[in-house]
Design an enzyme around this catalytic site. Sequence first.
Site, PDB file in Angstrom:
ATOM      1  N   ASP A 181       0.864  -1.190   0.000  1.00 53.07           N
ATOM      2  CA  ASP A 181       0.000   0.000   0.000  1.00 53.07           C
ATOM      3  C   ASP A 181       0.894   1.232   0.000  1.00 53.07           C
ATOM      4  O   ASP A 181       2.103   1.138   0.241  1.00 53.07           O
ATOM      5  CB  ASP A 181      -0.894  -0.005   1.253  1.00 53.07           C
ATOM      6  CG  ASP A 181      -1.808   1.214   1.317  1.00 53.07           C
ATOM      7  OD1 ASP A 181      -2.448   1.538   0.298  1.00 53.07           O
ATOM      8  OD2 ASP A 181      -1.891   1.868   2.377  1.00 53.07           O
ATOM      9  N   SER A 182       0.274   2.390  -0.216  1.00 54.40           N
ATOM     10  CA  SER A 182       1.028   3.650  -0.154  1.00 54.40           C
ATOM     11  C   SER A 182       1.465   3.949   1.279  1.00 54.40           C
ATOM     12  O   SER A 182       2.375   4.734   1.488  1.00 54.40           O
ATOM     13  CB  SER A 182       0.148   4.793  -0.643  1.00 54.40           C
ATOM     14  OG  SER A 182      -0.956   4.935   0.223  1.00 54.40           O
ATOM     15  N   CYS A 215      -4.322  -1.407  -2.077  1.00 57.47           N
ATOM     16  CA  CYS A 215      -4.438   0.037  -2.294  1.00 57.47           C
ATOM     17  C   CYS A 215      -5.314   0.210  -3.527  1.00 57.47           C
ATOM     18  O   CYS A 215      -4.999  -0.327  -4.598  1.00 57.47           O
ATOM     19  CB  CYS A 215      -3.048   0.616  -2.533  1.00 57.47           C
ATOM     20  SG  CYS A 215      -3.047   2.343  -3.027  1.00 57.47           S
ATOM     21  N   GLU A 265      -2.640   8.595   8.228  1.00 54.12           N
ATOM     22  CA  GLU A 265      -1.174   8.446   8.303  1.00 54.12           C
ATOM     23  C   GLU A 265      -0.619   9.170   9.528  1.00 54.12           C
ATOM     24  O   GLU A 265       0.387   8.754  10.085  1.00 54.12           O
ATOM     25  CB  GLU A 265      -0.505   8.969   7.015  1.00 54.12           C
ATOM     26  CG  GLU A 265      -0.731   8.082   5.785  1.00 54.12           C
ATOM     27  CD  GLU A 265       0.019   6.749   5.837  1.00 54.12           C
ATOM     28  OE1 GLU A 265       1.129   6.695   6.361  1.00 54.12           O
ATOM     29  OE2 GLU A 265      -0.532   5.735   5.341  1.00 54.12           O
ATOM     30  N   CYS A 324     -11.019   3.091  -0.379  1.00 50.52           N
ATOM     31  CA  CYS A 324      -9.613   3.377  -0.059  1.00 50.52           C
ATOM     32  C   CYS A 324      -9.326   2.570   1.193  1.00 50.52           C
ATOM     33  O   CYS A 324     -10.105   2.613   2.158  1.00 50.52           O
ATOM     34  CB  CYS A 324      -9.416   4.864   0.204  1.00 50.52           C
ATOM     35  SG  CYS A 324      -7.773   5.252   0.865  1.00 50.52           S
ATOM     36  N   HIS A 374      -7.372   2.980   3.495  1.00 49.91           N
ATOM     37  CA  HIS A 374      -7.158   3.768   4.719  1.00 49.91           C
ATOM     38  C   HIS A 374      -8.484   4.040   5.450  1.00 49.91           C
ATOM     39  O   HIS A 374      -8.479   4.320   6.646  1.00 49.91           O
ATOM     40  CB  HIS A 374      -6.539   5.135   4.398  1.00 49.91           C
ATOM     41  CG  HIS A 374      -5.055   5.108   4.144  1.00 49.91           C
ATOM     42  ND1 HIS A 374      -4.506   4.610   2.996  1.00 49.91           N
ATOM     43  CD2 HIS A 374      -4.008   5.539   4.904  1.00 49.91           C
ATOM     44  CE1 HIS A 374      -3.180   4.742   3.053  1.00 49.91           C
ATOM     45  NE2 HIS A 374      -2.860   5.298   4.190  1.00 49.91           N
TER      46      HIS A 374
HETATM   47  N1  DGL Z   1      -4.865   3.296   0.704  1.00 47.83           N
HETATM   48  C1  DGL Z   1      -4.785   3.678  -0.636  1.00 47.83           C
HETATM   49  C2  DGL Z   1      -6.021   3.450  -1.436  1.00 47.83           C
HETATM   50  O1  DGL Z   1      -6.721   2.498  -1.132  1.00 47.83           O
HETATM   51  C3  DGL Z   1      -3.985   4.889  -1.005  1.00 47.83           C
HETATM   52  C4  DGL Z   1      -4.329   6.186  -0.420  1.00 47.83           C
HETATM   53  C5  DGL Z   1      -3.350   7.257  -0.841  1.00 47.83           C
HETATM   54  O2  DGL Z   1      -2.151   7.017  -0.696  1.00 47.83           O
HETATM   55  O3  DGL Z   1      -3.792   8.308  -1.318  1.00 47.83           O
HETATM   56  O4  DGL Z   1      -6.321   4.122  -2.380  1.00 47.83           O
END
Ligand code: DGL
Length: 276
Positions: free
Chosen positions: A9-10, A72, A151, A183, A185
């Site tokens: 993931d990011s 992600c 984050e 997302c 996150h």
């Molecule tokens: N968690 C990621 C997603 O599902 C990336 C969020 C990001 O880095 O902007 O898109």
Amino acid sequence: MQRPIAVLDSGVGGLTVVKELLKQLPQEMIVYYGDTARAPYGPRPTEEVVSFTEEIVNKLLRYDPKLIIIACNTATAAALDKLKRSLNVPIIGVIEPGAKAALQATQTGYIGVIGTEGTIKSKAYDQALLAYTKDIQIVTQACPAFVPLVEKREYHSTKAYHVVYEAIGHMRSYPIDCLILGCTHYPFLADTIAEVMGENVRLIHSAEETARQAQKLVAENEAEDQAKAIIHGSTKIIHHFLCSGNVDSFQAIVEEWLAAELGARKRTYSRVDHSA
Ligand code: DGL
């Protein structure tokens, strides 16, 4: 040595998928890479997200994974198809599983989708949903302020409620009965999102469905490997958590989010530069 499932993931968002993997596949070893130094991916151009994702996948290939999960949505939308064509290792993303789960849940046929700018612009969810049925209405919203909150480990703050309300409060005017957290996150903010949307809106996390897909693939491809892992016992497994940014803050989020699932299981933390 047991071959791991590699998850990327990011940043820390993919841990929401790891949580489900640890529940559904407790005998599997996980290697996780969070590109925390370069998060968020959401506002970045598609070509850049593709190149970052390829870079991380190449790094993870050194662990000889049995399966790679792009946990992600932004990277899945940008790079999954390309990587599927070029890799010999099975690789899955998180968009298809989330879309499927929403279609199973909706009664009104109105589905909300929230995600990063990259994911919403790509229309990957619209395509995934409409591939199954045209008989639905989709309402989408990009929420660029959510990932930085997560984050920075501010997901329980009062600021979080205001940020979430501002971004998606207006979606309550549609007869949406399920909202895809597009997302990885966003499950960190699930309580706040649920409070803003009200009790008639079900939140759809793709993590559960993604872990089910992973379980199916692992069982199909590696029945023997799995049996060996059970014999050896899951206590022998060491999970590896890697990130490109500050390890302390990354470790604090992993330990908080996965406390119940990790328990006494062995794990390591390290910083691995994205260019290394
Ligand atoms: N968690 C990621 C997603 O599902 C990336 C969020 C990001 O880095 O902007 O898109």
